[in-house]
Design an enzyme around this catalytic site. Structure first.
Site, PDB file in Angstrom:
ATOM      1  N   ARG A   1      13.570  -8.233  14.623  1.00 18.28           N
ATOM      2  CA  ARG A   1      13.641  -7.572  13.335  1.00 18.28           C
ATOM      3  C   ARG A   1      14.892  -8.021  12.589  1.00 18.28           C
ATOM      4  NH1 ARG A   1      14.753  -1.590  15.773  1.00 18.28           N
ATOM      5  NH2 ARG A   1      16.978  -1.779  16.185  1.00 18.28           N
TER       6      ARG A   1
ATOM      7  N   LYS B   1       0.432   5.995  10.970  1.00 23.09           N
ATOM      8  CA  LYS B   1       0.222   5.017   9.911  1.00 23.09           C
ATOM      9  C   LYS B   1      -0.972   5.434   9.049  1.00 23.09           C
ATOM     10  CE  LYS B   1       3.366   1.860  10.930  1.00 23.09           C
ATOM     11  NZ  LYS B   1       4.437   1.469  10.001  1.00 23.09           N
ATOM     12  N   THR B   2      -0.820   5.303   7.736  1.00 24.29           N
ATOM     13  CA  THR B   2      -1.917   5.569   6.815  1.00 24.29           C
ATOM     14  C   THR B   2      -2.100   4.337   5.938  1.00 24.29           C
ATOM     15  OG1 THR B   2      -0.477   6.461   5.074  1.00 24.29           O
ATOM     16  CG2 THR B   2      -1.262   8.008   6.758  1.00 24.29           C
TER      17      THR B   2
END
Length: 427
Positions: A84, A232-233
């Site tokens: 990351r 999560k959406t």
């Protein structure tokens, strides 16, 4: 019921080091969980660990929440397929402060001997030189030991490999455990199941460096029943910060869970007793369409994360959008609150002068805005009774709307069908 039994019946327990439960049953014990400040808010994926600390404290133990001001500069490879991006010190400091403020809402920091405590590992790493670290920490753990960890092996077998920075993460986290064990008498580290390797590195460092004993517990990683990622959406992560995810959207996330997920999640994310949950399950099974489990889950976690008032706003918003809520609800809200209610829904802006002159309903919905793709479709839907303005059906495609129709002199709510809402603002 002791702490481990509590985690077990709730379906939260994954791994536990031998001797941990016996140690916890002897006396009040300090235990910690780390939270890396990769963002300026926690999200629902962190709630399992937050609930673990809550149960730990309720069982009479002392919870320690570690915010990783130092580890956030390195990056944990666990569960990651690529390295990351590293954050600047200013961004990290901002994130650390935000996470500390959020964690204080969940834990009791004023309850006597087992008051929760907040620590930041930057405090003990900021003056720790690289040479001191590799001499005092690195020499105790072999490269063979570190490479045997699943989080390392998976990355080494992948295409991107692993930098020395991330490879060293388990040593940094291991030293966290050693430091807290030595300075805070912290006997237990907890975390998600993907943290097992990092946690036992800490117990091994304590054993090798100080001939001490420490313990480990991990919890299940939460997944949806359909196998998709929890939290999560379509619009992204569900945050605990109301500025990132409104209390209404937060409430709706839990309310819209499937029956099978609700039966698991009400155990994990509420403090309801086993008897209370079993009774709710019986009621739910008799009338699943009432979504009794989902409502109980959504209400409790919304209050805990936000507030009782935020829950009431979320309930009124839901009633307005999907029930029989009246315009009085919107009349009581500020412009910012109204925008939050309609967050994620289509919004349009039209000059107030145009409303003062009056606008034909068909022109408004198909020309000034894109509620309908064409005037013909708008006229057909209006004539058929499929359009409401401010919760009232209109039947005349030529109806003139003006400033008198604006809520608080600022808004107009158009509704197409049962659940398609549009916010039109006059500015």
């Amino acid at each position: 019921m002791n702490f481990v039994e509590e985690l077990r019946w709730r379906g939260m327990l994954h791994d536990i080091m031998p001797g941990t439960e016996e140690e916890l049953n002897k006396h009040m014990t300090s235990g910690y969980i780390g939270f890396d400040p990769t963002a300026d808010s926690l999200h629902v994926g962190h709630l399992t660990q937050i609930m673990t600390l809550i149960h730990f404290q309720r069982a009479g133990h002392k919870p320690v929440a570690l915010v990783g001001g130092a580890t956030g500069m390195v990056g944990d490879p666990s569960g990651k397929s690529a390295e990351r991006n590293l954050l600047s010190e200013d961004v990290l400091n901002h994130n650390v402060k935000c996470l500390e403020d959020q964690l204080k809402k969940f834990l009791d920091f004023n309850s006597g001997p087992n008051s929760a405590e907040m620590v930041n590992n930057y405090d003990w790493f900021k003056n720790f030189t690289f040479l001191d670290f590799i001499r005092d920490v690195g020499k105790h753990l072999t490269v063979n030991y570190m490479m045997a960890k699943d989080s390392v092996k998976k990355r080494l077998e992948g295409e991107t490999g692993m930098s020395f920075t991330e490879f060293s993460y388990q040593l940094v986290q291991g030293y966290d455990f050693y430091y807290l064990w030595k300075e805070k008498n912290c006997q237990v580290q907890m975390g998600g199941s993907d943290q097992w390797g990092n946690i036992v590195t800490g117990t091994e460092l304590i054993r090798r460096k100080a001939a001490g004993n420490a313990f480990a517990i991990t919890t299940q990683l939460i997944k949806k029943a359909d196998g998709t990622k929890f939290g999560k959406t379509e619009s992204g992560a569900v945050w605990l910060d109301p500025a990132k995810t409104s209390p209404y959207k937060f409430y709706q996330f839990w309310l819209n869970t499937t029956d099978s997920d609700a039966k698991s999640w009400i155990r994990i994310f509420t403090l309801k007793s086993q008897a209370e949950i079993e009774e709710l399950e019986k009621e739910h099974d008799l009338a699943p369409h009432l979504r009794i489990l989902q409502k109980a889950l959504a209400e409790e976690i919304t209050v805990r994360t936000h507030s009782f008032d935020a829950l009431q706003t979320a309930l009124k918003t839901s009633d307005f959008l999907f029930g029989n809520g009246s315009l009085e609800f919107l009349n009581s809200l500020s412009k910012e609150d109204v925008l939050e209610v309609f967050e994620g829904l289509p919004q349009f802006t039209i000059s107030k002068d145009e409303f003062s002159a009056g606008i034909n309903a068909t022109d408004l919905l198909a020309e000034k805005t894109t509620v309908f793709p064409s005037k013909g479709e708008a006229r057909k839907m209006i004539s058929g009774g499929g359009v409401s303005i401010n919760k009232e059906k209109i039947a005349d495609p030529a109806l003139i709307l003006n400033t008198e129709n604006l809520i608080n002199g600022k808004f107009l709510v158009a509704q197409k069908g049962k659940k398609n809402y549009f916010l039109i603002m006059a500015e």
